[in-house]
Design an enzyme around this catalytic site. Structure first.
Site, PDB file in Angstrom:
ATOM      1  N   SER A   1      62.849  15.426 130.948  1.00  0.00           N
ATOM      2  CA  SER A   1      63.776  15.974 131.985  1.00  0.00           C
ATOM      3  C   SER A   1      64.071  14.710 132.911  1.00  0.00           C
ATOM      4  CB  SER A   1      62.979  16.949 132.739  1.00  0.00           C
ATOM      5  OG  SER A   1      62.742  18.058 132.176  1.00  0.00           O
TER       6      SER A   1
ATOM      7  N   GLY B   1      51.703  45.977 117.143  1.00  0.00           N
ATOM      8  CA  GLY B   1      50.181  45.835 116.469  1.00  0.00           C
ATOM      9  C   GLY B   1      50.398  44.739 115.352  1.00  0.00           C
ATOM     10  N   GLY B   2      49.869  45.028 114.075  1.00  0.00           N
ATOM     11  CA  GLY B   2      49.947  44.043 113.026  1.00  0.00           C
ATOM     12  C   GLY B   2      51.266  43.960 112.462  1.00  0.00           C
TER      13      GLY B   2
ATOM     14  N   GLU C   1      67.731  23.897 129.126  1.00  0.00           N
ATOM     15  CA  GLU C   1      68.508  23.758 130.593  1.00  0.00           C
ATOM     16  C   GLU C   1      67.166  23.556 131.567  1.00  0.00           C
ATOM     17  OE1 GLU C   1      71.456  23.324 130.205  1.00  0.00           O
ATOM     18  OE2 GLU C   1      71.921  24.734 128.862  1.00  0.00           O
TER      19      GLU C   1
ATOM     20  N   GLU D   1      58.701  23.716 135.157  1.00  0.00           N
ATOM     21  CA  GLU D   1      58.185  22.981 136.117  1.00  0.00           C
ATOM     22  C   GLU D   1      59.558  22.310 136.955  1.00  0.00           C
ATOM     23  OE1 GLU D   1      55.103  23.700 133.621  1.00  0.00           O
ATOM     24  OE2 GLU D   1      57.139  22.981 133.127  1.00  0.00           O
TER      25      GLU D   1
END
Length: 404
Positions: free
Chosen positions: A136, A358-359, A382, A386
């Site tokens: 970044s 579920g599975g 983009e 953080e």
């Protein structure tokens, strides 16, 4: 409420555009998206359909052959397209960031030369800031342009270029210390960056002398759309292809474009989350356990309630950010909040829909498996969460500066 994510105050034209896009998504994208994604196949037929609809010119002014629509209209279209397949929205996003930057910052000659063909979809745009090891920290860019008469010579390696192979115009951010002393360039690195408009042939390998697109990066999700590196080795670009005609403004031009991109990523998060909710609520009414549909179990109803609320909240913030930008006001706070919330909520809604399945959610037969791999890209695209929180925090301190 018939559908989630409705938007108040739209014009008849906006509603007509959205209805057309929604119909296209339901008929032309959703039925084929998972198969194309599993094959990592570029959705050429879908892209051709979007071109026929005029969506590549959606935000380009009418004087250049576009529809002249607002960022809000564009974001709502992206939301619908991402509901069908997020990769298709990525193909459009990078194109529009470049078109927006040209509209806002380009010289008249640059606008006349590029925008009509971009509106028609004959030129596809891509933009490039990131580099290997850069993350970044845009100020640490090492790719460089050196003036040589009426040209600049560009050298360096760029990374994570969406539409790198299929694009024919790339806006590339590089360092150009022209007019600055070494001390000034080191002290204010943002003032030493320039955006170049690089025309190239679509494809891979050497796409023009000095410019190589090595090939597609193999990704966990976000497949179909090509993500590539870009290598410049003695690439010569005419001086009149500096965006805006003046060096040293590239960082600010790119950040303006990224604000549009962050609204787009928020819209993508809204679209993917909406589709995950649709899949979850449908499956919950079809799957039976303990003698009744699982939708009748309180635990599942709680999940559906939380998922729908998150879809609505993210949509509202995305719409607010788009309208703020359309008004001409600064919207980095709103865009950062929308991108942060929509991407985080998207991840959570997709995971809840995955749990409801579920599975079967782990099976490639079911669409939710694809969404589960796509959602993480929004957490970093983009700007990471953080970075968004840093932007939000700094802007809040500007707005609420202590006066004691």
């Amino acid at each position: 409420m018939a559908r989630l994510a409705q938007t108040a105050g739209l014009t008849d034209v906006q509603q007509e555009i959205l209805a057309t896009v929604r119909d296209f998504v339901d008929k032309e994208i959703i039925p084929v998206a998972t198969g194309l994604e599993h094959r990592d196949e570029y959705p050429q037929q879908i892209v051709d359909g979007l071109k026929e609809l005029g969506l590549f010119g959606l935000m380009i002014p009418e004087e250049y052959g576009g529809l002249g629509e607002s960022l809000l209209t564009y974001a709502l279209c992206v939301e619908e397209i991402a509901r069908g397949w997020m990769s298709v929205s990525g193909i459009i996003n990078t194109h529009f960031i470049v078109a927006y930057m040209l509209k806002q910052h380009g010289t008249q000659e640059q606008k006349d030369h590029f925008l009509p063909r971009m509106a028609a979809g004959d030129i596809r745009g891509a933009f490039s800031m990131s580099e290997p090891g850069l993350g970044s920290d845009v100020s640490a860019i090492t790719s460089k342009a050196v003036r040589d008469g009426d040209e600049y010579v560009l050298n360096g390696q760029k990374m994570w270029l969406t539409n790198g192979g299929t694009s024919s115009l790339v806006a590339v951010l590089v360092r150009s210390d022209e007019g600055l002393t070494p001390e000034e360039a080191a002290a204010k690195p943002h003032r030493s960056m320039t955006t170049f408009l690089v025309e190239k042939e679509p494809g891979f390998g050497e796409v023009r002398p000095g410019l190589t697109i090595p090939g597609k990066i193999d990704k966990m999700g976000y497949k179909g759309v090509d993500t590539t590196e870009l290598i410049m080795d003695g690439l010569r670009i005419p001086a009149d292809r500096v965006l805006g005609g003046v060096t040293g403004r590239g960082f600010y031009q790119m950040m303006d474009g990224v604000e549009v991109g962050r609204v787009n990523v928020a819209a993508r998060g809204c679209g993917v989350a909406h589709r995950a909710f649709e899949l979850g609520v449908q499956y919950a009414q079809q799957r039976h356990t303990f003698g009744k549909p699982i939708a009748q179990h309180q635990a599942i109803q709680f999940k559906l309630a939380e998922m729908a609320t998150k879809v609505e909240a993210a949509h509202a913030m995305m719409v607010n950010a788009a309208r703020k930008k359309d008004s001409g006001e600064r919207n980095d706070l709103e865009a950062g909040m929308a991108k942060y919330l929509a991407s985080e909520y998207c991840k959570e809604v997709v995971e809840d829909a995955f749990r409801i399945h579920g599975g079967y959610g782990f099976s490639k037969e079911y669409e939710i498996e694809r969404l589960y791999r796509e959602a993480p890209m929004l957490l970093i695209g983009e700007g990471t969460a953080e970075i968004q929180k840093m932007i939000i925090g700094r802007r809040l301190l500007e707005e609420y500066r202590y006066q004691g």
